[in-house]
Structure formats: C-alpha cells, structure tokens
Scaffold this active site. Sequence first.
Site, PDB file in Angstrom:
ATOM      1  N   CYS A 392      -8.588   8.758 -37.479  1.00 24.58           N
ATOM      2  CA  CYS A 392      -7.454   9.545 -36.984  1.00 24.58           C
ATOM      3  C   CYS A 392      -7.509  10.994 -37.453  1.00 24.58           C
ATOM      4  CB  CYS A 392      -6.141   8.895 -37.383  1.00 24.58           C
ATOM      5  SG  CYS A 392      -4.729   9.715 -36.635  1.00 24.58           S
ATOM      6  N   ASP A 393      -7.341  11.219 -38.748  1.00 20.65           N
ATOM      7  CA  ASP A 393      -7.303  12.603 -39.232  1.00 20.65           C
ATOM      8  C   ASP A 393      -8.577  13.372 -38.915  1.00 20.65           C
ATOM      9  OD1 ASP A 393      -4.773  12.415 -40.244  1.00 20.65           O
ATOM     10  OD2 ASP A 393      -5.430  11.795 -42.247  1.00 20.65           O
ATOM     11  N   VAL A 394      -9.721  12.707 -38.994  1.00 12.48           N
ATOM     12  CA  VAL A 394     -10.986  13.432 -38.822  1.00 12.48           C
ATOM     13  C   VAL A 394     -11.265  13.790 -37.365  1.00 12.48           C
ATOM     14  CG1 VAL A 394     -12.039  12.477 -40.902  1.00 12.48           C
ATOM     15  CG2 VAL A 394     -12.384  11.327 -38.713  1.00 12.48           C
ATOM     16  N   SER A 433      -2.976  11.788 -43.588  1.00  9.06           N
ATOM     17  CA  SER A 433      -2.348  13.094 -43.793  1.00  9.06           C
ATOM     18  C   SER A 433      -0.900  13.107 -43.347  1.00  9.06           C
ATOM     19  CB  SER A 433      -3.105  14.161 -43.013  1.00  9.06           C
ATOM     20  OG  SER A 433      -2.879  13.957 -41.629  1.00  9.06           O
TER      21      SER A 433
END
Lengths: 474, 96
Positions: A392-394, A433
């Site tokens: 997700c965040d990456v 995050s």
Amino acid sequence: MNAPGRLVVDLAIILLLIVGVALFRSPRRARAGNLIAAFALLCAALLAFYHEQFFALAAVLIALSVGAAVGYCVAMKVDMVRIPSMVAFQNGAGGLAACLVAFVEMSGEAASLSAANIVGGVLAIAFGGVTFSGSMIATSKLSGVLRQTPVKLPGHSILLAGLAVAAVVFGVLSGLSAPASTALLLGLIAVTLVVGVVFSIRIGGAVMPVLISFLNAGTGLAAAFCGVVIQNRFLIVCGALVGASGSILTLAMCRAMNRNLAKVLAGLDARLADVSESFFHTESAPASEPDDDRSPLDRAAEAMKDAGSVIIVPGYGMALAQAQFDVVKLARELEEAGKEVCFAIHPVAGRMPGHMNVLLAEADVDYEMLHQMDEINPRFKETDLAIVVGACDVVNPAAINVEGTPISGMPILHVHEASHIVVCNLDEKPGYSGVDNPLYQNPRAILLFDDARATIGQLSEALAAASGEAGGGE
Amino acid sequence: MVNLILLVSILLVSFAVGYVLILRVPPLLHTPLMSMTNAVSGVTVLGALLLFVTRRTSFEMALGLAAVVCATFNVVGGFAITERMLKLFKRRERSP
C-alpha cells in the site's frame, strides 16, 4: 610463532574475510563469499587455540559445541518470513556476548588496563547492552510476542535522554575508578539495558528495517570496542566492518522512506496528524466504471489476457497472506501465455532490508526477474498491467502528489503510470503510514479486496479460462 | 598512546574498507548481507575464548562461558541462515 609471523597470518585471515564480503557484489558469488567469511572466522578461532593455553578447556569446548549446535539447528528450522526476527535475535546474542566479555575484562583482578582499554571497555558494555535489549524487543515485535505498533510512553524523549545521561555518568565514573568498580559497571549495564528497551519500543511496523539495520551496526561497534579492550585485531576489524555495513543499510532504509534517521529513531514518524484526510475523503465506494457491469474479477481477467507486459508489485501483505508461492505460480502462467513478466521490489518491502527478494527467491523466482525500484520505475509507463499484491504505502501516489503527509517525498513504485492496475490487497484501509491511497480511486485500477492467496488463485483460474477460450475460439 | 593510535586507526581503516565494499552490494542481496555481517559480529567469540587464558574466578568463568555460548550461537547460526538464503537465489532454466 614470533610477532611478525603472527601479524602476517592475521592479515591473511583478514584479507580472506574481506574477499568474502567483496563477493557479495554478485548473487552468483555471494554463496562462496559467505563460506569464505565463515572459513576466515573459523581460522581465527583455531589460531587462538593454537597460540594460547586455556583454563577450563573442557568447559569452553562444551560451551562452544552447545552454542554452535543450538545456533545451527535454529537457523535450519526458521522459515523465511521470520528471518528478520531471527536475525534480530542472533544480533542480540552477539551484543550480549560483547557486553559480557567487556564486563569480565574490566572488572577482573588483572586491572592493568590502559586508558584506551578502559574507554573501549565502557563503550563495548554500553553498545552491547543497548543492542542486546533493543534486539530482544525487535525480535519480540517481529515474531508477534509484542505488538508491532510503536509504544509511546509519557515523556518518552525526556526519559530516553535522562537514561542516556545516566549511562554516560555511570560510564565515566566506572572509567575513572581503577580498577573499575563492579557495582558501577553493573549499574552501567542495567541502565543501558533499559535504554535499549525504551529506545526500541517506540519503533514498529514498516520502520522495523531501520531499527534492525541500526542494531546490526551497533553490535558491530560493540564487537570492535570489545576488541579495543582486549587488544585483538580481529575483533576490531570484523566489528568495524559490520558497523560500516549496518550504517550503510540504515541510511539506505531511511532514504527509501525519505526520512531523517534522527526523526525515525526519535519516533517522530509515528503518524503525524493526517492532513490529507480531507483531501482524499470520499463518500462513495471505490470508483468503478459505472457503465461496466462486469465483476472486477472479470475485468482483471480481461486486463491480464490483453496485456503484453506485466509487472508484479509485492508487499509485506503478500508475505502475511503466505501468498508468495501462488503469486509466483501466476507469474509463471502469465509468462507461459507469452507475456513479459517481472517483479518490482521496493527497498523497504518486508521487515528488513531486501526481505522481499528472499521471500520471492524462496518461491523459486529467477532472481533476474526481481527488479529494484530505481531500475523498474521508468518502465511502468510502458507497461500494460501492474498487479499489486499486499502493498500500500510503497505504491501510494500521495507520496508524490500531496504535501504534508507522513509519506510525502518518499520514493514509491510508479504503479499508477501503468495502463491497468489490479490491486490484490486485503482491504482498502491505509497502509502503515495511515495515509489513504488515491490509487484506489484511479479509474484504471481494478480492486480485488480479499485475502491475497484467494484472489491470486482466482486470477490464475480466470487466466486459464481466458486463454482456454481464446485457444478454442480461434 | 602509540597503542591507542594504532587500535583506532585499525578501526577507522576497517570501517572505510567495509564502507567501500558494501556500498557495491546490490539491494537484491541486502538481507543475506545483513545476516552474514551479523554472523561476523559474533567474532566476539574470540574475545570470550581469550578470557580463559588467565585464571578466573568461578563467577567470571560462568559469564565467560555464557558469552561463548551466545557468540557461537550468533556466528554459526548467522552463517548457516545466510547459506540457506543464498541457496534460494538461483537462475531458472527457461523450461515450459
């Protein structure tokens, strides 16, 4: 053997070790490098037995065998998802050993210690103590004994600063008392153990790679300082080498998250106020093309069938779902259907530097298919289909487009530039995050929210059905 | 004093050499690299062994033996796990 002779032999062993490390530049030679480094350390140990007479030799040999046997058995059993936890544990064992050796050396009767020895000894105890307790916290978090989320105590930073000052005071006092008083040294050990715990508990989740690299460097330095106190070249060289490696990895991990090391360690990364919330807030369900009444799975199958080039983007969610074998199977089926397939690896995917590469290698991926971020990013534009599995965040474009979020400025994989995107995540919740992912609102994205293993299995079947139809129809 | 300068220079030079070598390790191998260097930090086993060169009290011996166990656990386990990981990195023959 005379002194120059010993120096030559020592240098030869050190050279061997350096050759071993240098071989890690290529995946084909790394295995030889590892064995050469192991051989160098074995030589160093045998040399010690050759030169010195040991008291309590039997007990020493038993201790060696016990440590070796347990270390080997545990290392052979642990599965690859748990590697970070295992490495943290071994790291802690190394830190403890350095701490104990320095303590015995400093508190012993011998007490013919020079100033250099004393400074080295105090530092070895301090670094050893902090890395031991810090690594134990890290390993407990990674193995699920403790919760992964950062724990923030009231006045955490002040507490940590106070403890650090206490450690320095104990260190200086025990350095000044010659021979060092056992009570002061024990006080130093106790304080550094608490420092390690307080320091590590407020780091968690996706920031773990930084913590592990940092502790790795710390143990190296503890070993090097231990070498200063006992005046042993091997310990200094090996320890400094590890310190260098750990430092490089720590900085690489920070860079990959666009975070300042000091801020990561100070726990400042832990969820800033989410300024992005209003920006992304949408009442509607994830956008799907309204005129398209086919199920997302059908659309995903269509996208797979039509694609000429596919990039698969795995995240830690894939490892949690134990879906890596299914993902690799799908990759192979796509390849067999004549598509160009590769994997895009973000440096912080996983729980330690480069962890994702090991997980995919275990699932029998050719390592030439594993592409690191900088190398693959320019290729997303020309790619027909990107399949995101548990990341997700990456892959969150908010890192590029939106100012002021915790991930703003973090380098990401440019999945959003691909012509089609299939997202196989568990749910649409934000990643670690806490920043919502605008990728889920992208009209080119096909969202398959479920257990990754199940989803990937369905994609495999859909692909087989689609290519079956195509074959039969023509 | 000479001794101190010598020891510190060994430390700095090794750090620099390590830095140069390890910068060139590809991210693909960062996990095995860390686990291998982790094993190398178990070199403290030498320090633990050398404690037994002088006569020690039984308390010191107990701590020394504990250090030997911990450090060998670190060294042997570290190299073994690295070997296991590196064995996984292979190039597949392109077969159907």
